[in-house]
Design a protein around this motif. Structure first.
Motif, short mmCIF file in Angstrom:
data_model
loop_
_atom_site.label_atom_id
_atom_site.label_comp_id
_atom_site.label_asym_id
_atom_site.label_seq_id
_atom_site.Cartn_x
_atom_site.Cartn_y
_atom_site.Cartn_z
N PHE A 2 -7.30 -7.23 -10.27
CA PHE A 2 -6.36 -6.36 -9.61
C PHE A 2 -5.46 -7.22 -8.73
N GLY A 3 -4.25 -7.47 -9.23
CA GLY A 3 -3.35 -8.38 -8.54
C GLY A 3 -2.97 -7.93 -7.15
N ALA A 4 -2.67 -6.65 -7.01
CA ALA A 4 -2.26 -6.15 -5.70
C ALA A 4 -2.67 -4.69 -5.56
N GLY A 6 -2.42 -1.56 -2.58
CA GLY A 6 -1.97 -1.12 -1.26
C GLY A 6 -2.65 0.17 -0.87
N VAL A 7 -3.00 0.30 0.40
CA VAL A 7 -3.65 1.53 0.85
C VAL A 7 -2.99 2.04 2.13
N TYR A 8 -3.07 3.33 2.31
CA TYR A 8 -2.61 3.98 3.54
C TYR A 8 -3.74 4.87 4.03
N ASP A 9 -4.22 4.61 5.25
CA ASP A 9 -5.33 5.38 5.80
C ASP A 9 -4.79 6.50 6.69
N GLY A 10 -4.54 7.63 6.07
CA GLY A 10 -4.03 8.77 6.83
C GLY A 10 -5.05 9.38 7.76
N PHE A 11 -6.34 9.12 7.51
CA PHE A 11 -7.38 9.66 8.39
C PHE A 11 -7.18 9.19 9.83
N ALA A 12 -6.66 7.97 9.95
CA ALA A 12 -6.47 7.39 11.29
C ALA A 12 -5.29 8.03 12.02
N GLU A 15 -5.65 14.89 11.97
CA GLU A 15 -6.05 15.91 11.02
C GLU A 15 -4.91 16.28 10.07
N GLY A 16 -5.28 16.59 8.84
CA GLY A 16 -4.29 17.05 7.87
C GLY A 16 -3.56 15.95 7.13
N VAL A 17 -3.89 14.70 7.43
CA VAL A 17 -3.24 13.57 6.75
C VAL A 17 -4.27 12.88 5.86
N GLY A 18 -3.90 12.66 4.61
CA GLY A 18 -4.83 12.07 3.66
C GLY A 18 -4.64 10.58 3.47
N ARG A 19 -5.29 10.05 2.47
CA ARG A 19 -5.23 8.63 2.17
C ARG A 19 -4.52 8.39 0.84
N ILE A 20 -3.97 7.19 0.69
CA ILE A 20 -3.25 6.82 -0.53
C ILE A 20 -3.71 5.44 -0.98
N VAL A 21 -3.88 5.29 -2.29
CA VAL A 21 -4.16 3.99 -2.89
C VAL A 21 -3.10 3.74 -3.96
N VAL A 22 -2.41 2.62 -3.87
CA VAL A 22 -1.36 2.27 -4.84
C VAL A 22 -1.78 0.99 -5.56
N ASP A 23 -1.91 1.08 -6.87
CA ASP A 23 -2.31 -0.08 -7.68
C ASP A 23 -1.07 -0.75 -8.26
N SER A 24 -1.18 -2.03 -8.54
CA SER A 24 -0.04 -2.77 -9.08
C SER A 24 0.18 -2.49 -10.57
N THR A 25 -0.81 -1.90 -11.22
CA THR A 25 -0.68 -1.58 -12.65
C THR A 25 -1.49 -0.35 -12.98
N ALA A 57 -12.21 6.67 -5.61
CA ALA A 57 -12.38 8.13 -5.59
C ALA A 57 -13.02 8.59 -4.28
N CYS A 58 -14.03 7.85 -3.84
CA CYS A 58 -14.71 8.22 -2.59
C CYS A 58 -13.80 8.02 -1.39
N TRP A 59 -13.06 6.92 -1.39
CA TRP A 59 -12.24 6.59 -0.22
C TRP A 59 -11.09 7.56 -0.03
N ILE A 60 -10.46 8.00 -1.12
CA ILE A 60 -9.29 8.89 -0.98
C ILE A 60 -9.69 10.37 -0.91
N ALA A 61 -10.95 10.67 -1.09
CA ALA A 61 -11.39 12.07 -1.04
C ALA A 61 -11.13 12.65 0.35
N PRO A 62 -10.72 13.92 0.43
CA PRO A 62 -10.50 14.58 1.73
C PRO A 62 -11.78 14.55 2.57
N LYS A 63 -11.63 14.68 3.87
CA LYS A 63 -12.77 14.59 4.78
C LYS A 63 -13.88 15.57 4.42
#
Length: 227
Positions: A2-4, A6-12, A15-25, A57-63
């Motif tokens: 997995f070359g690159a 990117g993640v965004y931790d909306g939990f931090a 409330e009401g903000v989720g997480r994002i995972v962006v893969d390079s491919t 899947a576990c990391w981006i799952a809602p709280k």
């Protein structure tokens, strides 16, 4: 592989903000690359990939979904051989300890901390190991209890609420459990466990403060002029 990533931790962010995972491919998610790994003689990459997908899947799952994951992990651990034997004795103080041992085998430390962070501050679960401020640092490991102690308190609270239910299942007085009942008992037990943990932590801090004051007074009266 997995070359690159990117993640965004909306939990931090609140409330009401989720997480994002962006893969390079996207290739290895659902095309011939995945089939090739699955059919390969050496399954090393495929097994690593399965772990990666589960982690995403576990990391981006809602709280609330993550709470259900934790609930299920604890619930199923109660029916393992190691934990079940605790329900055949009146002294069940080891139930939560054996539950922790089972969780260690199937759930990574990082995810156990992730799930605990739904109740505890993250800084408390992973205090800074080094800091220029040392003991003055708010989240110094010298001041914070080990995260597994916090987990133990939560588990004790949950198991205490679940115990009558599990005993009924063991004694075959009931064959099923409603999801709502299980969740309500879980939430009640977890909240009580966290409350107990924070109270005990406060008691320890008070005792440490008293020890410090007594020691300071002892040094003062012994003529130590540095205080």
């Amino acid at each position: 592989m997995f070359g690159a990533l990117g993640v965004y931790d909306g939990f931090a962010q609140g409330e009401g903000v989720g997480r994002i995972v962006v893969d390079s491919t996207w290739h290895h998610w659902f095309n011939i690359n995945l089939i090739g790994m699955k059919n390969a003689t050496d399954q090393t990459n495929y097994n690593r990939y399965k772990v990666f997908v589960c982690n995403v899947a576990c990391w981006i799952a809602p709280k609330q979904v993550q709470k259900q994951m934790y609930l299920r992990a604890i619930w199923h651990s109660q029916f393992t051989t190691k934990v079940m034997e605790n329900y055949h004795t009146t002294n069940y103080s080891w139930t939560y300890k054996d539950t922790q041992k089972v969780l260690k085998r199937f759930v990574s430390e990082s995810f156990r901390k992730e799930w605990l962070s739904l109740w505890y501050p993250k800084e408390l679960l992973s205090p800074e190991k080094e800091s220029r401020d040392g003991l003055l640092y708010a989240w110094s490991p010298y001041k914070c209890p080990h995260w597994e102690l916090l987990e133990a308190e939560l588990l004790q609270g949950v198991i205490k609420e679940w115990r009558p239910l599990i005993l009924e299942i063991i004694r075959k007085k009931r064959t099923s459990v409603e999801e709502q009942e299980l969740t309500e008992l879980f939430e009640k037990g977890a909240s009580q466990g966290v409350w107990n943990a924070m109270n005990r932590w406060s008691e320890v801090i008070d005792k440490q403060r008293e020890m410090k004051e007594n020691y300071a007074a002892k040094l003062y009266f012994s003529g130590n002029s540095t205080l």
